[in-house]
Design a protein around this motif. Structure first.
Motif, mmCIF file in Angstrom:
data_model
loop_
_atom_site.group_PDB
_atom_site.id
_atom_site.type_symbol
_atom_site.label_atom_id
_atom_site.label_comp_id
_atom_site.label_asym_id
_atom_site.label_seq_id
_atom_site.Cartn_x
_atom_site.Cartn_y
_atom_site.Cartn_z
ATOM 1 N N UNK A 177 0.831 -1.104 -0.103
ATOM 2 C CA UNK A 177 0.236 0.005 -0.022
ATOM 3 C C UNK A 177 1.155 0.950 0.358
ATOM 4 N N UNK A 178 1.522 1.092 0.585
ATOM 5 C CA UNK A 178 3.101 2.135 0.835
ATOM 6 C C UNK A 178 3.652 2.453 -0.438
ATOM 7 N N UNK A 179 3.982 1.459 -0.867
ATOM 8 C CA UNK A 179 4.644 2.061 -2.530
ATOM 9 C C UNK A 179 3.178 2.347 -3.221
ATOM 10 N N UNK A 180 2.183 2.212 -3.388
ATOM 11 C CA UNK A 180 0.973 2.918 -4.501
ATOM 12 C C UNK A 180 0.589 4.133 -3.828
ATOM 13 N N UNK A 181 0.511 4.372 -2.290
ATOM 14 C CA UNK A 181 0.377 5.654 -2.133
ATOM 15 C C UNK A 181 1.381 7.039 -2.882
ATOM 16 N N UNK A 194 10.889 6.892 -11.773
ATOM 17 C CA UNK A 194 11.556 5.511 -11.955
ATOM 18 C C UNK A 194 12.052 4.617 -11.319
ATOM 19 N N UNK A 195 12.197 5.204 -9.898
ATOM 20 C CA UNK A 195 12.338 3.874 -8.949
ATOM 21 C C UNK A 195 11.925 3.348 -8.091
ATOM 22 N N UNK A 196 9.888 3.700 -8.334
ATOM 23 C CA UNK A 196 9.293 3.200 -7.702
ATOM 24 C C UNK A 196 8.406 2.588 -8.934
ATOM 25 N N UNK A 197 9.179 2.805 -9.813
ATOM 26 C CA UNK A 197 8.366 1.812 -11.418
ATOM 27 C C UNK A 197 9.562 0.353 -11.232
ATOM 28 N N UNK A 198 10.155 0.387 -10.581
ATOM 29 C CA UNK A 198 11.979 -0.645 -10.787
ATOM 30 C C UNK A 198 10.786 -1.698 -9.993
ATOM 31 N N UNK A 199 10.857 -2.428 -10.929
ATOM 32 C CA UNK A 199 10.244 -3.835 -10.186
ATOM 33 C C UNK A 199 10.884 -4.681 -8.925
ATOM 34 N N UNK A 200 12.542 -4.339 -9.791
ATOM 35 C CA UNK A 200 13.417 -5.159 -9.395
ATOM 36 C C UNK A 200 13.689 -4.541 -7.428
ATOM 37 N N UNK A 201 13.216 -3.139 -7.357
ATOM 38 C CA UNK A 201 13.534 -2.521 -5.825
ATOM 39 C C UNK A 201 12.083 -3.142 -5.444
ATOM 40 N N UNK A 202 11.081 -2.958 -5.815
ATOM 41 C CA UNK A 202 9.649 -3.687 -5.264
ATOM 42 C C UNK A 202 9.871 -5.272 -4.746
ATOM 43 N N UNK A 203 10.561 -5.642 -5.317
ATOM 44 C CA UNK A 203 10.420 -7.402 -4.766
ATOM 45 C C UNK A 203 11.473 -7.806 -4.462
ATOM 46 N N UNK A 204 12.781 -6.629 -3.819
ATOM 47 C CA UNK A 204 14.082 -6.921 -3.282
ATOM 48 C C UNK A 204 13.195 -6.403 -1.532
ATOM 49 N N UNK A 205 12.706 -5.746 -2.180
ATOM 50 C CA UNK A 205 12.322 -4.886 -0.142
ATOM 51 C C UNK A 205 11.220 -5.921 0.549
ATOM 52 N N UNK A 216 19.119 9.231 -3.305
ATOM 53 C CA UNK A 216 17.675 9.337 -3.343
ATOM 54 C C UNK A 216 16.463 7.688 -3.398
ATOM 55 N N UNK A 217 17.016 6.774 -3.180
ATOM 56 C CA UNK A 217 16.660 5.871 -2.882
ATOM 57 C C UNK A 217 16.432 5.517 -1.609
ATOM 58 N N UNK A 218 17.593 5.979 -1.113
ATOM 59 C CA UNK A 218 17.856 6.134 0.957
ATOM 60 C C UNK A 218 16.365 7.078 0.917
ATOM 61 N N UNK A 219 16.109 8.395 0.541
ATOM 62 C CA UNK A 219 15.468 8.651 0.923
ATOM 63 C C UNK A 219 13.594 8.306 0.841
ATOM 64 N N UNK A 220 13.794 7.970 -0.376
ATOM 65 C CA UNK A 220 12.760 6.901 -0.418
ATOM 66 C C UNK A 220 12.438 6.625 0.544
ATOM 67 N N UNK A 221 13.198 4.951 0.481
ATOM 68 C CA UNK A 221 13.258 4.441 1.303
ATOM 69 C C UNK A 221 12.467 4.946 3.276
ATOM 70 N N UNK A 222 13.052 5.614 3.234
ATOM 71 C CA UNK A 222 12.761 6.349 4.531
ATOM 72 C C UNK A 222 10.638 6.914 4.536
ATOM 73 N N UNK A 223 11.068 6.818 3.125
ATOM 74 C CA UNK A 223 9.416 7.677 2.935
ATOM 75 C C UNK A 223 8.467 6.798 3.265
#
Length: 471
Positions: A252-256, A285-296, A336-343
């Motif tokens: 849900x957080x990814x979608x928001x 682009x980061x949020x659209x990267x499926x590898x990023x989502x899958x790893x998290x 940017x990834x670190x900032x987004x992970x915090x969010x």
């Protein structure tokens, strides 16, 4: 008549027998007397900064009046003006000795010129268009221990006279008392014996800064929250969510976050920030990267908890950029990834203690996309950033947030703490901590007059990161 006999009294027939009363009607004299009465009253500093130049323009019949304050060791900052754009306030800065005005402060003597642009000390400010008013007079404003500011007046054609110089010097002395009473705190005055009590309760102080988003705001000070990325075994045992719930919350957080970033990207296009806002596309682009989502999601499924899982993803991105590729672009992307992970961690959090109070004044060393996704949900009413806020993204992020904002606030964390009431005046570039009743009343009066947007101190109706359950 002997030498000891006093001469008879003289009674010149051309002198009036009764004293002359100067009734109202002399515009200049009336203006001076009104100015004396005005400066004798206690008032907020911003009232003095706005009203004194307006009255001086009327008294001297000039086109421009600029009021500068001495801040720091040797800096002159324009805080009041009539005749130029309001955007010049807080932005026009001179060193003592620089320009005609700075030289007047250095010499502690008035300086006059009928063609300012030909003066050896003239300093040009692009966009100010002051060449339209070449007749120039600058006088220092003197305090008990040296100069506290300067007044610069300009005309289009008529030269200033010696009586003009004398009068403006006296008016400057009246302004000096008002400036002293304002308790302006800066790097020079911080070395005084003025102290504050920890945890709030400081006396009223005024901190100078640089305005970026105009308007006024009033609220309690708070600092942005950041997630805790490590959970001890004890806290893991006390978690109120299951692994399955964590996975669902993270999805849900990814979608928001994706929806909010896309909205911010569109808003950036709407306010025409151009290439300066291109960094928002990186987040898309980061949020659209499926590898990023899958790893998290994969790490979350191992049961370490959402903050720890996202922290591991951020550290992996940083390690890859720093130790393997050493590519500047990838290093910035890792941040940017670190900032987004915090969010994402905060968006998925169920801990209400991590939430910011609503309608608060945010203070910090910088601003990031994290704050647009997380801090904006609390609908802050104003922003104050310290001198450490040097990122080129800061201005764009503040414009996207859309509340009154000032930066480069010296001594911000020395004089403020959570819970203190702060007035952000992003028109003049000032932050008043524990403002007076009259200053608070001024803000509330403007709000009650039907003002809208940042100028009334109102926060936006919804933050860009608002999602289900945010209100």
């Amino acid at each position: 008549m002997s030498a000891s006999t006093p001469p008879p009294p003289r009674t010149p027939v051309d002198l009036p027998i009764t004293p002359k009363v100067y009734e109202r009607g002399n515009k200049r004299l009336d203006g001076v007397l009104d100015f004396v009465a005005f400066t004798a009253r206690p008032m907020p500093l911003v009232t003095l900064l706005d009203e004194a130049p307006r009255r001086i323009v009327q008294i001297l019949g000039c086109d421009v009046c600029s009021l500068y304050l001495v801040e720091g060791e040797n800096k002159l900052v324009m805080r009041g003006n009539v005749g130029f754009s309001r955007t010049a306030l807080g932005q026009i800065r001179l060193n003592v000795g620089e320009g005609i005005t700075g030289q007047a402060v250095e010499y502690l003597r008035p300086i006059i010129s009928t063609h300012a642009e030909t003066h050896a000390s003239y300093k040009h400010f692009p966009g100010l268009e002051e060449e339209r008013f070449p007749v120039f007079l600058a006088v220092p404003i003197l305090g008990k221990q040296g100069p506290v500011g300067a007044i610069a007046v300009q005309r289009e054609a008529i030269p200033f006279s010696d009586p003009d110089v004398e009068l403006l010097s006296v008016l400057g002395a009246l302004i000096s008392a008002g400036i002293r009473h304002a308790e302006l705190i800066d790097s020079q005055r911080e070395r005084s014996t003025v102290t504050r009590r920890a945890g709030g309760g400081t006396r009223k102080v005024t901190l100078p800064g640089r305005p970026l988003v105009p308007g006024k705001a009033l609220g309690a000070i708070t600092a942005p929250r950041r997630p805790t990325q490590r959970l001890s075994a004890h806290h893991l045992n006390e978690r109120t969510t299951t692994i399955e719930q964590d996975v669902r919350l993270l999805k849900v957080a990814f979608d928001v976050a994706e929806k909010a970033i896309l909205a911010l990207n569109e808003r950036a296009k709407g306010i025409s920030v151009g290439k300066e806002g291109a960094f928002l596309s990186t987040y898309v682009e980061i949020l659209g990267d499926m590898r990023f989502r899958e790893l998290a999601l994969e790490i979350t499924e191992s049961g370490v908890g959402i903050p720890a899982a996202l922290g591991r993803v951020a550290r992996e991105a940083t390690r890859t950029a720093a130790t393997i590729t050493r590519d500047p672009f990838l290093e910035e992307r890792a941040r940017d990834v670190e900032d987004l992970c915090d969010a994402l961690s905060m968006l998925a959090a169920s801990d209400k203690r991590a939430e910011l109070p609503s309608k608060a004044v945010l203070v910090g060393d910088g601003l990031s996309v994290f704050d647009l996704l997380i801090s904006a949900r609390a609908q802050p009413c104003g922003i104050a950033l310290s001198e450490r806020a040097t990122s080129p993204r800061t201005r764009i992020l503040l414009e996207l947030l859309g509340v009154p904002a000032i930066v480069d606030v010296q001594g911000l964390f020395r004089w403020s703490s959570d819970g203190d009431i702060a007035l952000i005046d992003a028109d003049h570039g000032l932050m008043v901590i524990n403002p007076s009743k009259s200053e608070i009343a001024t803000i509330r009066h403007a709000r009650n007059q039907g003002g809208t947007g940042p100028q009334s101190g109102a926060a936006p109706q919804s933050g860009p990161g608002a999602g289900p359950g945010d209100r």
